[in-house]
Design an enzyme around this catalytic site. Structure first.
Site, mmCIF file in Angstrom:
data_model
loop_
_atom_site.group_PDB
_atom_site.id
_atom_site.type_symbol
_atom_site.label_atom_id
_atom_site.label_comp_id
_atom_site.label_asym_id
_atom_site.label_seq_id
_atom_site.Cartn_x
_atom_site.Cartn_y
_atom_site.Cartn_z
ATOM 1 N N SER A 152 7.678 5.374 -0.661
ATOM 2 C CA SER A 152 6.815 5.892 -1.725
ATOM 3 C C SER A 152 7.004 7.398 -1.868
ATOM 4 O O SER A 152 7.274 8.106 -0.882
ATOM 5 C CB SER A 152 5.356 5.609 -1.366
ATOM 6 O OG SER A 152 4.498 6.313 -2.235
ATOM 7 N N TYR A 165 -0.910 6.609 4.745
ATOM 8 C CA TYR A 165 0.054 5.905 3.888
ATOM 9 C C TYR A 165 1.373 6.687 3.802
ATOM 10 O O TYR A 165 2.466 6.111 3.892
ATOM 11 C CB TYR A 165 -0.593 5.740 2.511
ATOM 12 C CG TYR A 165 0.219 5.015 1.487
ATOM 13 C CD1 TYR A 165 0.348 3.627 1.526
ATOM 14 C CD2 TYR A 165 0.835 5.700 0.444
ATOM 15 C CE1 TYR A 165 1.079 2.954 0.553
ATOM 16 C CE2 TYR A 165 1.554 5.037 -0.521
ATOM 17 C CZ TYR A 165 1.673 3.672 -0.468
ATOM 18 O OH TYR A 165 2.396 3.008 -1.433
ATOM 19 N N LYS A 169 5.002 5.416 4.972
ATOM 20 C CA LYS A 169 6.082 5.233 3.996
ATOM 21 C C LYS A 169 7.314 6.052 4.360
ATOM 22 O O LYS A 169 8.436 5.705 4.001
ATOM 23 C CB LYS A 169 5.585 5.601 2.589
ATOM 24 C CG LYS A 169 4.625 4.554 2.018
ATOM 25 C CD LYS A 169 5.229 3.153 2.116
ATOM 26 C CE LYS A 169 4.657 2.159 1.170
ATOM 27 N NZ LYS A 169 5.181 0.795 1.410
HETATM 28 N N1 NAD Z 1 2.174 0.471 -7.273
HETATM 29 C C1 NAD Z 1 2.727 1.643 -7.026
HETATM 30 O O1 NAD Z 1 2.729 2.568 -7.863
HETATM 31 C C2 NAD Z 1 3.397 1.880 -5.706
HETATM 32 C C3 NAD Z 1 3.905 3.163 -5.438
HETATM 33 C C4 NAD Z 1 4.583 3.389 -4.260
HETATM 34 C C5 NAD Z 1 4.732 2.369 -3.351
HETATM 35 N N2 NAD Z 1 4.205 1.133 -3.611
HETATM 36 C C6 NAD Z 1 4.393 0.094 -2.600
HETATM 37 O O2 NAD Z 1 4.846 -1.088 -3.218
HETATM 38 C C7 NAD Z 1 4.408 -2.216 -2.457
HETATM 39 C C8 NAD Z 1 3.687 -3.209 -3.356
HETATM 40 O O3 NAD Z 1 2.533 -2.595 -3.881
HETATM 41 P P1 NAD Z 1 1.758 -3.113 -5.177
HETATM 42 O O4 NAD Z 1 1.495 -1.908 -5.990
HETATM 43 O O5 NAD Z 1 2.446 -4.270 -5.766
HETATM 44 O O6 NAD Z 1 0.345 -3.527 -4.495
HETATM 45 P P2 NAD Z 1 -0.497 -4.881 -4.565
HETATM 46 O O7 NAD Z 1 -1.781 -4.572 -3.851
HETATM 47 O O8 NAD Z 1 -0.566 -5.381 -5.961
HETATM 48 O O9 NAD Z 1 0.364 -5.903 -3.719
HETATM 49 C C9 NAD Z 1 0.519 -5.809 -2.328
HETATM 50 C C10 NAD Z 1 0.494 -7.212 -1.777
HETATM 51 O O10 NAD Z 1 0.698 -7.152 -0.365
HETATM 52 C C11 NAD Z 1 -0.131 -8.114 0.234
HETATM 53 N N3 NAD Z 1 -0.400 -7.741 1.620
HETATM 54 C C12 NAD Z 1 -1.163 -6.696 2.052
HETATM 55 N N4 NAD Z 1 -1.207 -6.694 3.380
HETATM 56 C C13 NAD Z 1 -0.451 -7.731 3.822
HETATM 57 C C14 NAD Z 1 -0.115 -8.213 5.094
HETATM 58 N N5 NAD Z 1 -0.584 -7.622 6.214
HETATM 59 N N6 NAD Z 1 0.684 -9.296 5.175
HETATM 60 C C15 NAD Z 1 1.154 -9.900 4.063
HETATM 61 N N7 NAD Z 1 0.842 -9.497 2.820
HETATM 62 C C16 NAD Z 1 0.045 -8.412 2.699
HETATM 63 C C17 NAD Z 1 -1.413 -8.101 -0.601
HETATM 64 O O11 NAD Z 1 -2.146 -9.302 -0.434
HETATM 65 C C18 NAD Z 1 -0.833 -7.930 -2.005
HETATM 66 O O12 NAD Z 1 -0.611 -9.173 -2.647
HETATM 67 C C19 NAD Z 1 3.525 -1.655 -1.340
HETATM 68 O O13 NAD Z 1 4.306 -1.497 -0.162
HETATM 69 C C20 NAD Z 1 3.130 -0.296 -1.871
HETATM 70 O O14 NAD Z 1 2.782 0.588 -0.841
HETATM 71 C C21 NAD Z 1 3.539 0.872 -4.762
#
Ligand code: NAD
Length: 304
Positions: A152, A165, A169
């Site tokens: 991230s 976080y 990351k």
């Molecule tokens: N959305 C953004 O802008 C953004 C930015 C940077 C990084 N990310 C990263 O992208 C990834 C996906 O994020 P997202 O935005 O789709 O979030 P989201 O919350 O929509 O999805 C994350 C999913 O991970 C699952 N999860 C959480 N803990 C878990 C565990 N211990 N075991 C199994 N499943 C688990 C949750 O149930 C959820 O369905 C994450 O790693 C997040 O940190 C997202």
């Protein structure tokens, strides 16, 4: 040239929602058999439910694809092992792992409980370690593997209220850097994706019209680039709203200060030379830095 995954097996963690769901749907649409992993908890990691993962499996199947759901908590190695075993029992191989599962527990460092720091590290760092460890021998034996870490901008550049976080990351990039070296002989390539997308993780941070531009699909195009047959290696791909960029770590050529002169005053006086970006380079391993400095020292050594 179309990117296809026919005959390949992919595990996508956290694939019940958001980015993981989008990655899983597109991998399946392009021929992969997919393990849709999701613990099914809330954004802060509390609770659990198999519904989200099962709904994604139903969607893949209704589009003519193949998938299984698994509710492993990625932070729990026994559950992760069971997930990988089920994939092996059903399909006999694992070609792709996208470490995507994640949670948030935002607070300023001053107010953050250590338990909130620990949980975020457990899910993002140990979750990625556990899933990678559970497929590593399989990929080595197959002489093939593609692993994607989800990093991230928060880790690479910092974000107010996200010390836990951000640390997690950045840690997955450290994991990637060494796995690239250890996996090279077996054609295991490890890359990282730095997404920005409108998901439940970010839905309260931006207005709806901005979130609508930040589609998960635009990030998935990058994710699939990193886990296809001709994937790069050790690449950090940033993706969001249709923008794609690469983050790279460079080290300046630096300067040498002799033994007699090594002092903070001399380091300060050399600041311009230390920061001079001409001749900066990416290093292929940590050992490269030691080698660079020893070469510099030997080149500058005065004959006795
Ligand atoms: N959305 C953004 O802008 C953004 C930015 C940077 C990084 N990310 C990263 O992208 C990834 C996906 O994020 P997202 O935005 O789709 O979030 P989201 O919350 O929509 O999805 C994350 C999913 O991970 C699952 N999860 C959480 N803990 C878990 C565990 N211990 N075991 C199994 N499943 C688990 C949750 O149930 C959820 O369905 C994450 O790693 C997040 O940190 C997202």
């Amino acid at each position: 040239m179309s990117v296809r995954f026919d005959g390949q097996v992919a595990i996508v963690t956290g694939a019940g929602n958001g980015l993981g769901k989008s990655h899983a749907l597109e991998l399946a649409a392009r021929g992969a058999k997919v393990v849709v992993n999701d613990l099914g908890g809330a954004r802060d990691g509390s609770g659990a439910s198999s519904e989200a993962a099962q709904a994604v499996v139903r969607e893949i199947e209704s589009n003519g694809g193949e998938a299984i759901a698994h509710g492993a908590n990625v932070a729990n190695y026994a559950e992760v092992e069971d997930m990988v075993q089920q994939a092996m029992n059903k399909w006999g191989r694992v070609d792709i792992l996208i470490n995507n599962a994640g949670i948030l527990r935002d607070k300023t460092f001053a107010k953050m409980e250590l338990a909130d720091f620990q949980l975020v590290m457990d899910v993002h760092v140990m979750g990625s370690v556990n899933c990678t460890k559970a497929v590593w021998e399989i990929m080595r034996a197959q002489n093939y593997g593609r692993i994607v870490m989800t990093t991230s901008s928060s880790g690479m550049y910092g974000n107010f209220g996200q010390s836990n976080y951000g640390a997690a990351k950045m840690a997955v990039l450290g994991l990637m850097n060494t796995l690239v070296l250890e996996g090279a002989k077996y054609d295991i390539r490890v890359n990282a994706l730095a997404p920005t997308a409108g998901t439940r993780m970010t839905e309260d941070l931006m207005p709806p019209e901005v979130l609508a531009m930040l589609t998960p699909e635009s990030v998935t195009a990058g994710a699939l680039t990193l886990c296809q047959k001709d994937a790069p290696n050790r690449f950090i791909l940033c993706a969001g709203a249709g923008g794609y960029a690469s983050t790279r770590l460079f080290e300046t050529a630096g300067t040498f200060i002799s033994t007699e002169e090594q002092s903070p005053e001399a380091v300060i006086a050399s600041w311009d030379k230390i920061c001079d970006q001409s001749g900066q380079a990416e290093l292929a391993s940590g050992a490269g830095q030691t080698e660079k400095f020893l070469t510099m020292a030997m080149t500058n050594a005065q004959p006795a």
